[in-house]
Scaffold this motif. Structure first.
Motif, mmCIF file in Angstrom:
data_model
loop_
_atom_site.group_PDB
_atom_site.id
_atom_site.type_symbol
_atom_site.label_atom_id
_atom_site.label_comp_id
_atom_site.label_asym_id
_atom_site.label_seq_id
_atom_site.Cartn_x
_atom_site.Cartn_y
_atom_site.Cartn_z
ATOM 1 N N VAL A 40 0.837 -1.209 0.000
ATOM 2 C CA VAL A 40 0.000 0.000 0.000
ATOM 3 C C VAL A 40 0.870 1.255 0.000
ATOM 4 C CG1 VAL A 40 -1.629 1.353 1.383
ATOM 5 C CG2 VAL A 40 -2.003 -1.095 1.044
ATOM 6 N N SER A 41 1.888 1.286 0.842
ATOM 7 C CA SER A 41 2.733 2.480 0.915
ATOM 8 C C SER A 41 3.565 2.651 -0.356
ATOM 9 C CB SER A 41 3.638 2.435 2.140
ATOM 10 O OG SER A 41 4.621 1.428 2.012
ATOM 11 N N GLY A 42 3.930 1.540 -0.995
ATOM 12 C CA GLY A 42 4.667 1.627 -2.258
ATOM 13 C C GLY A 42 3.836 2.273 -3.355
ATOM 14 N N VAL A 43 2.587 1.850 -3.466
ATOM 15 C CA VAL A 43 1.690 2.441 -4.467
ATOM 16 C C VAL A 43 1.401 3.906 -4.121
ATOM 17 C CG1 VAL A 43 -0.655 2.343 -5.422
ATOM 18 C CG2 VAL A 43 0.659 0.244 -5.116
ATOM 19 N N ALA A 44 1.161 4.177 -2.853
ATOM 20 C CA ALA A 44 0.883 5.555 -2.433
ATOM 21 C C ALA A 44 2.080 6.464 -2.679
ATOM 22 C CB ALA A 44 0.491 5.583 -0.956
ATOM 23 N N SER A 45 3.281 5.972 -2.414
ATOM 24 C CA SER A 45 4.464 6.807 -2.628
ATOM 25 C C SER A 45 4.699 7.056 -4.109
ATOM 26 C CB SER A 45 5.700 6.183 -1.993
ATOM 27 O OG SER A 45 6.104 5.035 -2.700
ATOM 28 N N TYR A 46 4.368 6.078 -4.946
ATOM 29 C CA TYR A 46 4.516 6.268 -6.395
ATOM 30 C C TYR A 46 3.627 7.411 -6.872
ATOM 31 C CZ TYR A 46 4.730 5.250 -11.358
ATOM 32 O OH TYR A 46 4.912 5.353 -12.715
ATOM 33 N N VAL A 47 2.438 7.488 -6.304
ATOM 34 C CA VAL A 47 1.489 8.522 -6.705
ATOM 35 C C VAL A 47 1.771 9.853 -6.001
ATOM 36 C CG1 VAL A 47 -0.955 9.169 -6.672
ATOM 37 C CG2 VAL A 47 -0.291 6.821 -7.215
ATOM 38 N N LEU A 48 2.005 9.816 -4.694
ATOM 39 C CA LEU A 48 2.071 11.040 -3.898
ATOM 40 C C LEU A 48 3.451 11.698 -3.841
ATOM 41 C CD1 LEU A 48 -0.087 9.856 -0.869
ATOM 42 C CD2 LEU A 48 -0.804 11.302 -2.780
ATOM 43 N N LEU A 49 4.505 10.938 -4.056
ATOM 44 C CA LEU A 49 5.848 11.476 -3.842
ATOM 45 C C LEU A 49 6.633 11.669 -5.141
ATOM 46 C CD1 LEU A 49 6.898 9.429 -0.684
ATOM 47 C CD2 LEU A 49 5.860 11.687 -0.789
ATOM 48 N N SER A 50 5.952 11.943 -6.227
ATOM 49 C CA SER A 50 6.656 12.089 -7.503
ATOM 50 C C SER A 50 7.580 13.311 -7.514
ATOM 51 C CB SER A 50 5.662 12.163 -8.657
ATOM 52 O OG SER A 50 4.834 13.295 -8.538
ATOM 53 N N LYS A 51 7.174 14.400 -6.894
ATOM 54 C CA LYS A 51 8.030 15.596 -6.857
ATOM 55 C C LYS A 51 9.290 15.343 -6.045
ATOM 56 C CE LYS A 51 4.378 18.979 -7.463
ATOM 57 N NZ LYS A 51 3.674 20.115 -6.891
ATOM 58 N N GLN A 52 9.147 14.665 -4.924
ATOM 59 C CA GLN A 52 10.318 14.361 -4.091
ATOM 60 C C GLN A 52 11.246 13.391 -4.813
ATOM 61 O OE1 GLN A 52 7.202 14.381 -2.925
ATOM 62 N NE2 GLN A 52 7.200 15.845 -1.262
ATOM 63 N N ARG A 53 10.677 12.412 -5.504
ATOM 64 C CA ARG A 53 11.477 11.445 -6.243
ATOM 65 C C ARG A 53 12.248 12.143 -7.374
ATOM 66 N NH1 ARG A 53 7.800 8.040 -6.544
ATOM 67 N NH2 ARG A 53 6.886 8.727 -8.486
ATOM 68 N N ASP A 54 11.607 13.085 -8.042
ATOM 69 C CA ASP A 54 12.286 13.851 -9.090
ATOM 70 C C ASP A 54 13.411 14.698 -8.512
ATOM 71 O OD1 ASP A 54 10.604 12.766 -10.976
ATOM 72 O OD2 ASP A 54 9.257 14.508 -11.032
ATOM 73 N N ALA A 55 13.199 15.270 -7.333
ATOM 74 C CA ALA A 55 14.236 16.083 -6.693
ATOM 75 C C ALA A 55 15.443 15.226 -6.320
ATOM 76 C CB ALA A 55 13.682 16.778 -5.450
ATOM 77 N N VAL A 56 15.202 14.021 -5.837
ATOM 78 C CA VAL A 56 16.303 13.114 -5.495
ATOM 79 C C VAL A 56 17.060 12.730 -6.754
ATOM 80 C CG1 VAL A 56 16.846 10.792 -4.646
ATOM 81 C CG2 VAL A 56 15.233 12.225 -3.410
ATOM 82 N N SER A 57 16.337 12.420 -7.803
ATOM 83 C CA SER A 57 16.970 12.051 -9.068
ATOM 84 C C SER A 57 17.812 13.202 -9.623
ATOM 85 C CB SER A 57 15.891 11.660 -10.074
ATOM 86 O OG SER A 57 16.455 11.409 -11.324
ATOM 87 N N GLU A 58 17.272 14.399 -9.548
ATOM 88 C CA GLU A 58 18.008 15.571 -10.018
ATOM 89 C C GLU A 58 19.275 15.793 -9.196
ATOM 90 O OE1 GLU A 58 17.377 20.367 -10.038
ATOM 91 O OE2 GLU A 58 15.640 19.097 -10.475
ATOM 92 N N ARG A 59 19.169 15.610 -7.896
ATOM 93 C CA ARG A 59 20.325 15.783 -7.010
ATOM 94 C C ARG A 59 21.418 14.774 -7.327
ATOM 95 N NH1 ARG A 59 20.813 18.722 -2.068
ATOM 96 N NH2 ARG A 59 22.860 18.257 -1.275
ATOM 97 N N PHE A 60 21.035 13.506 -7.559
ATOM 98 C CA PHE A 60 22.018 12.483 -7.906
ATOM 99 C C PHE A 60 22.669 12.771 -9.251
ATOM 100 C CE2 PHE A 60 19.873 9.143 -5.079
ATOM 101 C CZ PHE A 60 20.799 9.351 -4.077
ATOM 102 N N THR A 61 21.871 13.223 -10.202
ATOM 103 C CA THR A 61 22.398 13.532 -11.525
ATOM 104 C C THR A 61 23.374 14.709 -11.452
ATOM 105 O OG1 THR A 61 20.343 12.784 -12.528
ATOM 106 C CG2 THR A 61 21.773 14.154 -13.884
ATOM 107 N N ARG A 62 23.023 15.715 -10.688
ATOM 108 C CA ARG A 62 23.888 16.888 -10.543
ATOM 109 C C ARG A 62 25.205 16.510 -9.844
ATOM 110 N NH1 ARG A 62 21.978 20.808 -6.638
ATOM 111 N NH2 ARG A 62 19.979 19.935 -7.232
ATOM 112 N N ASN A 63 25.133 15.669 -8.827
ATOM 113 C CA ASN A 63 26.342 15.252 -8.120
ATOM 114 C C ASN A 63 27.215 14.344 -8.968
ATOM 115 O OD1 ASN A 63 25.670 16.706 -5.870
ATOM 116 N ND2 ASN A 63 24.827 14.953 -4.774
ATOM 117 N N ARG A 64 26.616 13.618 -9.865
ATOM 118 C CA ARG A 64 27.351 12.699 -10.735
ATOM 119 C C ARG A 64 28.181 13.443 -11.762
ATOM 120 N NH1 ARG A 64 24.566 7.896 -14.062
ATOM 121 N NH2 ARG A 64 26.176 6.346 -13.685
ATOM 122 N N GLU A 65 27.686 14.564 -12.206
ATOM 123 C CA GLU A 65 28.362 15.327 -13.266
ATOM 124 C C GLU A 65 29.463 16.177 -12.760
ATOM 125 O OE1 GLU A 65 25.214 17.531 -14.988
ATOM 126 O OE2 GLU A 65 24.547 15.864 -16.194
#
Length: 65
Positions: A40-65
């Motif tokens: 339940v929390s996995g499905v809810a996080s997929y729907v509700l936490l997309s902005k936070q997930r994008d921010a984490v992805s952006e942070r990792f990408t920026r640190n990688r470069e």
């Protein structure tokens, strides 16, 4: 605040809420409760936490470069 921290706390909060709601709905077996709450929390996080997930992805990408 660090995006990874925010995302992790949000995921753990969703898990805790899911456990609480499922327990109140009558799911009392610990293993079944944990598995159902994870789903339940996995499905809810997929729907509700997309902005936070994008921010984490952006942070990792920026640190990688």
């Amino acid at each position: 605040m660090h995006p990874v921290f925010v995302y992790t706390v949000s995921r753990l909060s969703l898990l805790a809420v899911s456990i609480g709601v499922l327990y109140l709905l009558g799911l009392r077996q610990p293993l079944l409760l944990l598995i159902a709450a994870l789903l339940v929390s996995g499905v809810a996080s997929y729907v509700l936490l997309s902005k936070q997930r994008d921010a984490v992805s952006e942070r990792f990408t920026r640190n990688r470069e």
